[in-house]
Design an enzyme around this catalytic site. Structure first.
Site, PDB file in Angstrom:
ATOM      1  N   ASP A 125      24.299 -11.193   3.480  1.00 42.22           N
ATOM      2  CA  ASP A 125      24.433 -12.084   2.328  1.00 42.22           C
ATOM      3  C   ASP A 125      25.888 -12.216   1.886  1.00 42.22           C
ATOM      4  OD1 ASP A 125      23.454 -13.665   0.065  1.00 42.22           O
ATOM      5  OD2 ASP A 125      24.028 -11.928  -1.138  1.00 42.22           O
TER       6      ASP A 125
ATOM      7  N   LEU B 111       0.807  -1.219   0.000  1.00 40.97           N
ATOM      8  CA  LEU B 111       0.000   0.000   0.000  1.00 40.97           C
ATOM      9  C   LEU B 111       0.842   1.272   0.000  1.00 40.97           C
ATOM     10  CD1 LEU B 111      -2.777  -1.182   2.467  1.00 40.97           C
ATOM     11  CD2 LEU B 111      -2.774  -1.250  -0.035  1.00 40.97           C
ATOM     12  N   CYS B 112       2.115   1.131  -0.281  1.00 46.28           N
ATOM     13  CA  CYS B 112       3.040   2.262  -0.306  1.00 46.28           C
ATOM     14  C   CYS B 112       2.979   2.941  -1.678  1.00 46.28           C
ATOM     15  CB  CYS B 112       4.444   1.735  -0.022  1.00 46.28           C
ATOM     16  SG  CYS B 112       5.658   2.987   0.319  1.00 46.28           S
ATOM     17  N   HIS B 113       2.889   4.274  -1.684  1.00 43.37           N
ATOM     18  CA  HIS B 113       2.852   5.020  -2.939  1.00 43.37           C
ATOM     19  C   HIS B 113       4.231   5.034  -3.604  1.00 43.37           C
ATOM     20  CE1 HIS B 113      -0.674   6.757  -0.940  1.00 43.37           C
ATOM     21  NE2 HIS B 113      -1.115   7.033  -2.151  1.00 43.37           N
TER      22      HIS B 113
ATOM     23  N   MET C  25       9.119   4.954   4.671  1.00 42.77           N
ATOM     24  CA  MET C  25       9.221   3.569   4.231  1.00 42.77           C
ATOM     25  C   MET C  25      10.436   3.363   3.326  1.00 42.77           C
ATOM     26  SD  MET C  25       6.931   2.208   5.959  1.00 42.77           S
ATOM     27  CE  MET C  25       7.252   0.582   5.341  1.00 42.77           C
ATOM     28  N   GLU C  26      10.763   4.350   2.522  1.00 38.78           N
ATOM     29  CA  GLU C  26      11.937   4.251   1.650  1.00 38.78           C
ATOM     30  C   GLU C  26      13.216   4.201   2.480  1.00 38.78           C
ATOM     31  OE1 GLU C  26       8.563   5.263  -0.790  1.00 38.78           O
ATOM     32  OE2 GLU C  26       9.239   6.075   1.126  1.00 38.78           O
TER      33      GLU C  26
END
Length: 164
Positions: A133, A80-82, A118-119
């Site tokens: 990793d 739901l992130c733009h 969020m970014e």
């Protein structure tokens, strides 16, 4: 049937259905978010990263690029992130030799209708996962900690700083 109150969570409507928040009426403002986190490892692993002698190459250089790439792909990962046009993403690493820990801080910026928290958070997570990793062949016990939003600026809610 009882009437439900609107949810305080913006990604849910009054019926509890998930939806993408409408930001069309919001003003475009400069928005900045700073997130951080860290990864702890064995001293030998830390020394390998610090010296640049990992078999897979420049661990921190690759992690920096991975963080930037992840910030640009956040809306592909968080349903739901733009999608937003980023104007800047800065990734910094802090090496704490005494603790065999690498801290990562990401600053994400845009001029838009929704924030970049969020970014920034996605970028930190992917940077730390990339370190894991690249080093897992020698140290599977690495631990990621403290991933959090530290500061955000812009938009209707203004300036916010995390409590220490």
């Amino acid at each position: 049937m009882t009437e439900q109150k609107p949810s305080a969570l913006t990604h849910f409507d009054a019926q509890g259905q998930a939806h993408m928040v409408d930001v069309g009426d919001k003003s475009e403002t400069r928005r900045v978010a700073i997130a951080r986190g860290s990864i702890s490892m064995k001293p030998d692993t830390f020394a390998m990263v610090k010296s640049g002698s990992a078999k897979k190459g420049d661990v921190l250089g690759i992690a920096r690029i991975a963080a930037i790439q992840a910030s640009k792909r956040t809306s592909d990962l968080i349903p739901l992130c733009h999608p937003i046009p980023l104007t800047r993403v800065a990734v910094e690493f802090d090496l704490d030799e005494a603790q065999s820990r690498i801290g990562c801080s990401v600053t994400a910026e845009t001029v838009g209708r929704t924030g970049v928290e969020m970014e920034a958070l996605t970028a930190v997570n992917v940077a730390l996962l990339t370190i894991y990793d690249m080093c897992k062949a020698v140290d599977r016990g690495m631990r990621m900690d403290g991933i959090q939003l530290m500061e955000k600026l812009g938009g209707k809610s203004g300036h916010w700083i995390a409590a220490e």
